[in-house]
Design an enzyme around this catalytic site. Sequence first.
Site, short mmCIF file in Angstrom:
data_model
loop_
_atom_site.label_atom_id
_atom_site.label_comp_id
_atom_site.label_asym_id
_atom_site.label_seq_id
_atom_site.Cartn_x
_atom_site.Cartn_y
_atom_site.Cartn_z
NE ARG A 144 -12.69 -5.32 14.64
CZ ARG A 144 -12.86 -3.81 14.71
NH1 ARG A 144 -12.53 -2.86 14.21
NH2 ARG A 144 -12.48 -4.63 16.39
CG ASN B 110 -6.80 1.15 -0.93
OD1 ASN B 110 -7.30 2.56 -1.13
ND2 ASN B 110 -6.77 1.05 -0.39
CD GLU C 182 -7.91 5.34 -7.62
OE1 GLU C 182 -7.76 6.22 -8.64
OE2 GLU C 182 -8.79 5.31 -7.21
CG HIS D 292 -9.59 1.26 -5.03
ND1 HIS D 292 -9.72 1.95 -3.88
CD2 HIS D 292 -9.21 1.85 -5.90
CE1 HIS D 292 -9.28 3.27 -4.77
NE2 HIS D 292 -9.34 3.01 -5.75
N PRO E 298 -8.22 6.38 5.24
CG PRO E 298 -10.16 7.34 4.31
CD PRO E 298 -8.77 7.05 4.04
CG ASN E 299 -12.60 3.69 8.11
OD1 ASN E 299 -11.88 3.62 9.33
ND2 ASN E 299 -12.95 3.45 7.17
CB ALA F 52 -14.13 6.03 2.17
CE1 TYR G 64 -12.42 -2.76 1.27
CE2 TYR G 64 -13.52 -3.43 3.21
CZ TYR G 64 -13.16 -2.10 2.06
OH TYR G 64 -13.41 -1.50 1.68
NE ARG H 109 -16.52 -3.04 -1.71
CZ ARG H 109 -16.39 -2.86 -1.29
NH1 ARG H 109 -14.94 -1.97 -0.96
NH2 ARG H 109 -16.96 -2.61 0.40
O1 CA2 Z 1 -10.35 -1.48 -1.72
C1 CA2 Z 1 -10.00 -0.63 -1.18
O2 CA2 Z 1 -9.15 -0.57 -1.69
C2 CA2 Z 1 -10.99 0.79 -0.68
O3 CA2 Z 1 -9.74 1.47 -1.41
C3 CA2 Z 1 -10.83 -0.24 0.47
C4 CA2 Z 1 -11.99 1.37 0.82
C5 CA2 Z 1 -13.36 1.20 0.27
O4 CA2 Z 1 -13.78 2.88 1.15
C6 CA2 Z 1 -13.16 1.59 -1.11
O5 CA2 Z 1 -14.36 1.84 -1.37
C7 CA2 Z 1 -12.04 1.24 -1.42
C8 CA2 Z 1 -12.23 0.89 2.55
C9 CA2 Z 1 -10.70 0.77 3.80
C10 CA2 Z 1 -11.51 0.09 4.86
O6 CA2 Z 1 -10.87 -0.80 5.51
C11 CA2 Z 1 -11.95 -1.68 6.48
C12 CA2 Z 1 -10.01 -2.90 6.53
C13 CA2 Z 1 -10.46 -3.12 7.35
C14 CA2 Z 1 -12.04 -3.62 8.62
C15 CA2 Z 1 -12.57 -2.26 7.98
C16 CA2 Z 1 -12.71 -1.54 7.01
#
Ligand code: CA2
Length: 148
Positions: A18, A73, A97, A99, A10-11, A76, A23, A106
Amino acid sequence: MAQIAVIHGPNLNLLGARETHIYGSMTLAKIEAALVDAAGAEHGLRCFQSNHEGAIIDFIHAAREWADGILINPGAFTHYSYALRDAIAAVKLPTVEVHLSNIHTRESFRHTSVIAPVAVGQIAGFGWRSYLLGLQALLDHLHDQKQP
Ligand code: CA2
């Protein structure tokens, strides 16, 4: 020739738009293009992103029919989805896996991965290159498994 299921949780469809300070500025499309490039003609990739847990689980179930391994990946879902973990364990496909960020430096809720115990390994903290490193690790693992 290995067939790899590349899964983004997700996301991650928002990548590059963003939170670039966390990221990075690479979009998902660019990361996928880099992976296809790295896989070359020798390996096949099918990429999938969803914001829905059930859709990811359905994709993992279907991957049993065609994939040799999974690069994921889980976003969350990493931190709490026992359903995703069970799906990975059930299909028994070697899974790496990845990230973008270093989840261990974090917030404390990100330090736990419920996926890690059913994965071959985890790569975190190298930005979009975590995916490249993860793909190489998965391909090497599959290659090693084939040896008599
Ligand atoms: O670091 C990573 O790849 C994560 O899997 C990214 C997840 C986060 O919940 C994990 O703890 C670590 C979040 C992805 C959200 O991606 C976004 C990208 C751009 C803007 C907002 C969110």
